[in-house]
Design an enzyme around this catalytic site. Structure first.
Site, mmCIF file in Angstrom:
data_model
loop_
_atom_site.group_PDB
_atom_site.id
_atom_site.type_symbol
_atom_site.label_atom_id
_atom_site.label_comp_id
_atom_site.label_asym_id
_atom_site.label_seq_id
_atom_site.Cartn_x
_atom_site.Cartn_y
_atom_site.Cartn_z
ATOM 1 N N LYS A 93 18.517 -4.072 39.623
ATOM 2 C CA LYS A 93 17.365 -4.611 38.813
ATOM 3 C C LYS A 93 17.639 -6.096 38.789
ATOM 4 O O LYS A 93 18.936 -6.598 38.380
ATOM 5 C CB LYS A 93 17.553 -3.877 37.825
ATOM 6 N N GLN A 114 23.290 -11.132 36.539
ATOM 7 C CA GLN A 114 22.477 -9.604 35.963
ATOM 8 C C GLN A 114 23.136 -8.738 35.933
ATOM 9 O O GLN A 114 22.662 -7.879 35.036
ATOM 10 C CB GLN A 114 21.608 -9.633 37.454
ATOM 11 N N LYS A 117 24.520 -8.780 32.351
ATOM 12 C CA LYS A 117 23.434 -8.958 31.364
ATOM 13 C C LYS A 117 22.637 -7.373 31.352
ATOM 14 O O LYS A 117 22.290 -6.957 30.193
ATOM 15 C CB LYS A 117 22.337 -9.855 31.988
ATOM 16 N N LYS A 129 19.302 -9.622 42.606
ATOM 17 C CA LYS A 129 18.671 -10.892 42.452
ATOM 18 C C LYS A 129 17.825 -11.191 43.955
ATOM 19 O O LYS A 129 18.580 -10.783 44.931
ATOM 20 C CB LYS A 129 19.038 -12.094 41.913
ATOM 21 N N GLY A 168 9.874 -10.678 38.124
ATOM 22 C CA GLY A 168 9.640 -12.052 38.400
ATOM 23 C C GLY A 168 10.938 -12.870 37.907
ATOM 24 O O GLY A 168 11.742 -12.502 37.204
ATOM 25 N N ASP A 169 10.835 -13.971 38.301
ATOM 26 C CA ASP A 169 11.753 -14.932 37.767
ATOM 27 C C ASP A 169 10.910 -16.460 37.886
ATOM 28 O O ASP A 169 9.675 -16.662 38.024
ATOM 29 C CB ASP A 169 13.089 -15.018 38.785
ATOM 30 N N THR A 213 11.325 -11.979 27.483
ATOM 31 C CA THR A 213 12.470 -12.792 27.427
ATOM 32 C C THR A 213 12.371 -14.087 26.382
ATOM 33 O O THR A 213 13.193 -14.149 25.654
ATOM 34 C CB THR A 213 12.410 -13.536 28.867
ATOM 35 N N ASN A 244 7.255 -19.140 31.664
ATOM 36 C CA ASN A 244 7.103 -17.996 30.727
ATOM 37 C C ASN A 244 7.804 -17.960 29.845
ATOM 38 O O ASN A 244 7.465 -17.551 28.769
ATOM 39 C CB ASN A 244 7.223 -16.776 32.010
ATOM 40 N N SER A 383 11.718 -4.979 31.259
ATOM 41 C CA SER A 383 11.627 -4.419 32.345
ATOM 42 C C SER A 383 12.002 -2.727 32.223
ATOM 43 O O SER A 383 11.438 -2.092 33.056
ATOM 44 C CB SER A 383 12.171 -4.899 33.456
HETATM 45 P P1 NDP Z 1 8.529 -20.152 35.261
HETATM 46 O O1 NDP Z 1 8.544 -20.326 36.727
HETATM 47 O O2 NDP Z 1 7.351 -19.436 34.582
HETATM 48 O O3 NDP Z 1 8.573 -21.424 34.396
HETATM 49 C C1 NDP Z 1 10.020 -22.416 34.979
HETATM 50 C C2 NDP Z 1 9.950 -23.535 34.202
HETATM 51 O O4 NDP Z 1 11.016 -24.430 34.378
HETATM 52 C C3 NDP Z 1 8.821 -24.680 34.419
HETATM 53 O O5 NDP Z 1 8.229 -25.142 33.374
HETATM 54 C C4 NDP Z 1 9.407 -25.495 35.444
HETATM 55 O O6 NDP Z 1 8.926 -26.612 35.904
HETATM 56 C C5 NDP Z 1 10.861 -25.605 35.015
HETATM 57 N N1 NDP Z 1 11.884 -25.805 36.289
HETATM 58 C C6 NDP Z 1 12.101 -25.170 37.128
HETATM 59 N N2 NDP Z 1 13.006 -25.488 38.024
HETATM 60 C C7 NDP Z 1 13.303 -26.671 37.588
HETATM 61 C C8 NDP Z 1 14.093 -27.866 37.832
HETATM 62 N N3 NDP Z 1 14.656 -27.479 39.063
HETATM 63 N N4 NDP Z 1 13.932 -28.853 37.411
HETATM 64 C C9 NDP Z 1 13.311 -28.991 35.917
HETATM 65 N N5 NDP Z 1 12.537 -27.971 35.532
HETATM 66 C C10 NDP Z 1 12.497 -26.917 36.119
HETATM 67 O O7 NDP Z 1 10.007 -19.463 35.231
HETATM 68 P P2 NDP Z 1 10.626 -18.737 33.936
HETATM 69 O O8 NDP Z 1 10.187 -19.160 32.609
HETATM 70 O O9 NDP Z 1 10.370 -17.164 34.330
HETATM 71 O O10 NDP Z 1 12.231 -18.709 34.128
HETATM 72 C C11 NDP Z 1 12.865 -19.934 33.347
HETATM 73 C C12 NDP Z 1 14.349 -19.526 33.341
HETATM 74 O O11 NDP Z 1 14.475 -18.428 32.810
HETATM 75 C C13 NDP Z 1 15.067 -19.404 34.666
HETATM 76 O O12 NDP Z 1 16.281 -19.789 34.708
HETATM 77 C C14 NDP Z 1 15.050 -17.841 34.915
HETATM 78 O O13 NDP Z 1 16.212 -17.407 35.880
HETATM 79 C C15 NDP Z 1 15.343 -17.127 33.680
HETATM 80 N N6 NDP Z 1 14.862 -16.000 33.085
HETATM 81 C C16 NDP Z 1 13.628 -15.661 33.356
HETATM 82 C C17 NDP Z 1 13.281 -14.196 32.716
HETATM 83 C C18 NDP Z 1 11.786 -13.902 33.205
HETATM 84 O O14 NDP Z 1 11.528 -12.657 32.663
HETATM 85 N N7 NDP Z 1 10.911 -14.553 33.664
HETATM 86 C C19 NDP Z 1 14.300 -13.359 32.313
HETATM 87 C C20 NDP Z 1 15.285 -13.996 32.135
HETATM 88 C C21 NDP Z 1 15.854 -15.458 32.467
HETATM 89 P P3 NDP Z 1 7.831 -26.977 36.929
HETATM 90 O O15 NDP Z 1 6.712 -26.164 36.783
HETATM 91 O O16 NDP Z 1 7.795 -28.608 36.991
HETATM 92 O O17 NDP Z 1 8.739 -26.412 38.320
HETATM 93 O O1 2IT Z 2 16.883 -13.164 34.841
HETATM 94 C C1 2IT Z 2 16.190 -12.138 34.448
HETATM 95 O O2 2IT Z 2 16.706 -11.405 33.818
HETATM 96 C C2 2IT Z 2 14.998 -11.986 34.989
HETATM 97 N N1 2IT Z 2 14.524 -12.771 35.771
HETATM 98 C C3 2IT Z 2 14.259 -10.793 34.654
HETATM 99 C C4 2IT Z 2 14.776 -9.570 35.666
HETATM 100 C C5 2IT Z 2 13.875 -8.168 35.769
HETATM 101 O O3 2IT Z 2 14.146 -7.451 36.278
HETATM 102 O O4 2IT Z 2 12.886 -8.022 34.570
#
Ligand code: NDP
Ligand code: 2IT
Length: 451
Positions: A93, A114, A117, A129, A168-169, A213, A244, A383
């Site tokens: 997952k 993961q 976590k 992943k 998603g991520d 998240t 997100n 999830s």
């Molecule tokens: P999104 O794509 O929704 O947003 C990512 C954000 O981070 C954007 O604002 C983006 O800016 C910025 N970003 C990404 N890469 C870079 C970079 N190299 N340098 C600077 N800014 C950057 O992703 P999420 O919000 O889903 O994910 C954010 C983090 O949270 C990640 O580390 C992800 O692994 C983690 N995460 C996500 C989960 C989820 O459920 N979605 C769960 C647990 C963890 P820009 O638009 O300019 O690229």
């Molecule tokens: O980093 C993370 O935990 C996620 N991007 C969410 C993974 C999931 O299966 O919901």
């Protein structure tokens, strides 16, 4: 860097030799091993069964070609990945990341995090992943759809509700999950809701998954504050990112009485002393898919600082910092700036956003630091709640699902502290999360034999 326990040093050297050039994977494994000294001392059975060596080796790694045709009729080529890391606790997952920086080392670090976590959530899910070096920025919906369809045309044979369940991520949200699910459904001729999470509410998704998240990170930080006799009320908060995780972390922090004064994207950051206007932020980032400067243009109280100036969102003084963008975005100097400005709590919404140097600065300054594998586990936990709803062909209310999420985050916080106490590191959330997550997986692996 401090020395590893003598039984763990050769394990780390083996990881370096077997996985050359994968800096993020080395960093994530090293961080876990750094916590495991007291565990191997107390549990020789783990070493005897080579549990640590095995847990650092993915069960399966899939790399594939993803060709697709852009709007101009040109053939484009990307690389797809799915690392199925550990299935001792349940089906693999974990999310899919679409970002040009993606390569095997990033997917492996994320898949590795993961595992532990997911164990901490207490839900029956293993770790995995995936993703691609595809860059969705500037691509039309039709291009994103064709890419997702090509990606799933290979991925579908590796996944399933009892096998591997992506979500998603970075770069993968509701739009992408829709296209991916549609192609899976078409190829397999099965309405297998539980094969992907993060689905739309009208077709098998769970309420609260979108917010989970960010909300979960704030629930976790709220527990840290509570343990210190404090709360979010009246505090200033800085989040990084504006995707997100960042958006919904900001939303929940504001709902709990904090003022969220800054956020960022890769182009720069905005400071809004009046508190971020989250409706405007969602409109700019989620609907219009524009850069953050558009937010500042639309709001008088806000100013935009471009990344090219060399500044960072961490220069903005705050009580609580929530890094929610990407790995290694907060380094030792950023941590020093936060400490100097009076920040007392840092909770990682992103995966591994703080460098080891930053974590060290926080520890030395007495800043409470919650690692991502504990603080951002609310996304994957919800999830798993989505999978439960799919399996029972049910859908729960927002209030019920949010209450489950909060209960899970409160439970993870308590488990981290208890485990840290038991293993001689009181108050250390990094040790607590690593040890508690590891032991749960290690015990299952022992029970399942050498497989
Ligand atoms: P999104 O794509 O929704 O947003 C990512 C954000 O981070 C954007 O604002 C983006 O800016 C910025 N970003 C990404 N890469 C870079 C970079 N190299 N340098 C600077 N800014 C950057 O992703 P999420 O919000 O889903 O994910 C954010 C983090 O949270 C990640 O580390 C992800 O692994 C983690 N995460 C996500 C989960 C989820 O459920 N979605 C769960 C647990 C963890 P820009 O638009 O300019 O690229
Ligand atoms: O980093 C993370 O935990 C996620 N991007 C969410 C993974 C999931 O299966 O919901």
């Amino acid at each position: 860097m401090k020395h590893l326990d003598p039984t763990l040093q050769p394990v780390f050297e083996e990881i370096l030799a077997r996985n050359p050039g994968e800096a993020e994977f080395h960093q994530a494994t090293r961080e876990l091993l750094d916590s495991l000294g007291p565990v191997v001392a107390r549990h020789p059975e783990y070493t005897d069964a080579a549990i640590i060596r095995r847990v650092c080796e993915p069960e399966r790694q899939i790399i594939f070609r993803v060709p697709w045709v852009d709007d101009a009729g040109q053939v484009q080529l990307n690389r797809g990945f799915r690392v199925e890391f550990n299935s001792a606790l349940g089906p693999y997952k974990g999310g899919l990341r679409f970002h040009p920086s993606v390569y095997l080392g990033i997917i492996k670090f994320l898949g590795f995090e993961q595992i532990f976590k997911n164990a901490l959530t207490g839900m029956p899910i293993g770790g995995g992943k995936g993703g691609s070096d595809f860059d969705p920025k500037g691509r039309s919906d039709a291009e994103v759809m064709r890419f997702c369809q090509s990606f799933m045309t290979e991925l579908y044979r590796h996944i399933g509700e009892y096998t591997d369940v992506p979500a998603g991520d970075i770069g993968v949200g509701g739009r992408e999950i829709g296209y991916l699910f549609g192609q899976y459904k078409r190829i397999t001729n099965r309405y297998e809701s539980g094969v992907l999470t993060g689905k739309g509410i009208g077709w098998g998704g769970s309420l609260v998954r979108t917010e989970a998240t960010g909300y979960g990170t704030v629930f976790f930080a709220g527990e840290i504050l509570k343990a210190r006799g404090s709360s979010f009320d009246g505090k200033t908060v800085v989040v990084s990112g504006s995707g997100n995780v960042a958006t919904y972390a900001a939303e929940k922090a504001a709902a709990l009485g904090a003022t969220v004064i800054a956020c960022s994207d890769s182009s720069g950051y905005v400071v809004d002393e009046k508190g971020l206007d989250l409706d405007l932020l969602k409109e700019v980032k989620q609907v219009r898919r524009e850069r953050l400067s558009s937010y500042a243009e639309a709001r008088e109280s806000a100013r935009f600082v471009a990344t090219t100036t060399g500044g960072a969102v961490w220069d903005v003084p705050c009580d609580i910092a929530l890094p929610c963008a990407t790995q290694n975005e907060l380094d030792g100097d950023h941590a020093l700036a936060l400490v100097r400005n009076g920040c007392t709590v840092v909770a990682e919404g992103a995966n591994m956003p703080c460098t080891p140097e930053a974590v060290k600065v926080f520890a030395e300054a007495g800043v409470a630091f919650a690692p991502g594998k504990a603080a951002n586990a609310g996304g994957v936990a919800t999830s798993a709640l989505e999978m439960q709803q799919n399996a029972s062909r049910d859908s729960w209310s927002f209030a019920h699902t949010e209450a489950r999420l909060e209960e899970i985050m409160v439970g993870i916080h308590a488990r981290c502290l208890e485990t840290a106490d038991t293993y001689g590191a009181p108050g250390n959330y990094v040790a607590g999360a690593n040890i508690a997550g590891f032991i749960q997986v290690a015990d299952a692996m022992l029970a399942l034999g050498v497989i």
